[in-house]
Write an enzyme that holds these catalytic residues in place. Structure first.
Site, PDB file in Angstrom:
ATOM      1  N   ARG A  62       0.816  -1.219   0.000  1.00 10.66           N
ATOM      2  CA  ARG A  62       0.000   0.000   0.000  1.00 10.66           C
ATOM      3  C   ARG A  62       0.847   1.265   0.000  1.00 10.66           C
ATOM      4  NH1 ARG A  62      -2.480  -4.068   2.590  1.00 10.66           N
ATOM      5  NH2 ARG A  62      -1.421  -3.586   4.512  1.00 10.66           N
ATOM      6  N   GLU A  99       6.083 -11.322  13.119  1.00  7.17           N
ATOM      7  CA  GLU A  99       5.521 -11.901  14.332  1.00  7.17           C
ATOM      8  C   GLU A  99       5.807 -13.401  14.382  1.00  7.17           C
ATOM      9  OE1 GLU A  99       1.209 -12.054  16.617  1.00  7.17           O
ATOM     10  OE2 GLU A  99       1.453 -10.847  14.815  1.00  7.17           O
TER      11      GLU A  99
END
Length: 179
Positions: A62, A99
Site C-alpha cells: 500500500r 511476528e
C-alpha cells in the site's frame, strides 16, 4: 451515515482478520473515496512543504499507492521497496523479523544515489519491522532520510519507538489502540 471530517473516519476496521483477535485497519476504503484519499495525501505532504526531497520510497504494497501519489505531487521520483524476488534488476536486500518468522525486502541497487533526500511512506506502522528494513536499505545506498510518514500508527506495537530509536522523524495521521 455520519459526516467524514478526518482521515480516520475513512478507515474501516475488520474484526478477526487475518486471524482471530486482530483488528485489521483497512485503508482501502480511504483510497476508494476521492475526498478521503486527497485529504490523506495532502496531510502526508504538509509537514514537508519547502523541504528538499529527491525521492519518495514506498513500502510494499500500500506504500506504493501513497508513494506514487506523493511523488507525483512533489514532482520527484518514486522508488519501491519490494518483497524478495519481485524486482527485475540488481538488488540489495535486508531481512527482518515478523511476528511469526522472517521476511526479506529488496531495493534496486541504483535506485537511490548518495546524498539524495528520501521520504519513506507506508499505510500502517505496527512493529516497525518493514520500515526499519527499508531504512537500512536506503542508508546502505547513501540516501538521507528526511522522515517516515504513515497514515495509521498502532502505538501498542511499538513501531514508532523502533524508528525513533534509529534517529528517524516519524509523522502519522491517526492512531488506533490495540492490534
Amino acid at each position: 451515515m455520519p459526516k467524514k471530517t478526518v482521515v480516520k473516519d475513512y478507515i474501516r476496521t475488520i474484526v478477526d482478520f487475518p486471524h482471530e483477535g486482530i483488528m485489521f485497519r483497512d485503508v482501502t476504503t480511504l483510497f476508494a473515496d476521492p475526498r478521503g484519499f486527497r485529504m490523506a495525501i495532502d496531510q502526508m505532504l504538509h509537514p514537508y512543504a519547502g523541504e528538499r526531497i529527491d525521492k519518495v520510497v514506498g513500502l510494499e504494497a500500500r506504500g506504493f499507492i501513497l508513494g506514487g501519489a506523493i511523488a507525483h505531487q512533489l514532482s520527484v521520483g518514486f522508488v519501491p521497496i519490494r518483497k524478495k524476488g519481485k524486482l527485475p534488476g540488481a538488488t540489495i536486500s535486508q531481512d527482518y523479523k515478523l511476528e511469526y518468522g522472517e521476511a526479506i525486502v529488496e531495493i534496486h541497487d541504483d535506485a537511490i544515489q548518495p546524498g539524495e533526500k528520501v521520504l519513506v511512506v507506508d499505510d500502517l506502522l505496527a512493529t516497525g519491522g518493514t520500515a526499519s528494513a527499508g531504512i537500512k536499505l536506503i542508508e546502505q545506498l547513501g540516501g538521507e532520510i528526511v522522515s517516515c510518514s504513515f497514515i495509521v500508527d498502532l502505538p501498542a506495537l511499538g513501531g514508532r519507538k523502533v524508528l525513533e530509536d534509529m534517529g528517524m522523524d516519524v509523522h502519522v495521521l491517526c492512531e488506533f489502540e490495540g492490534d
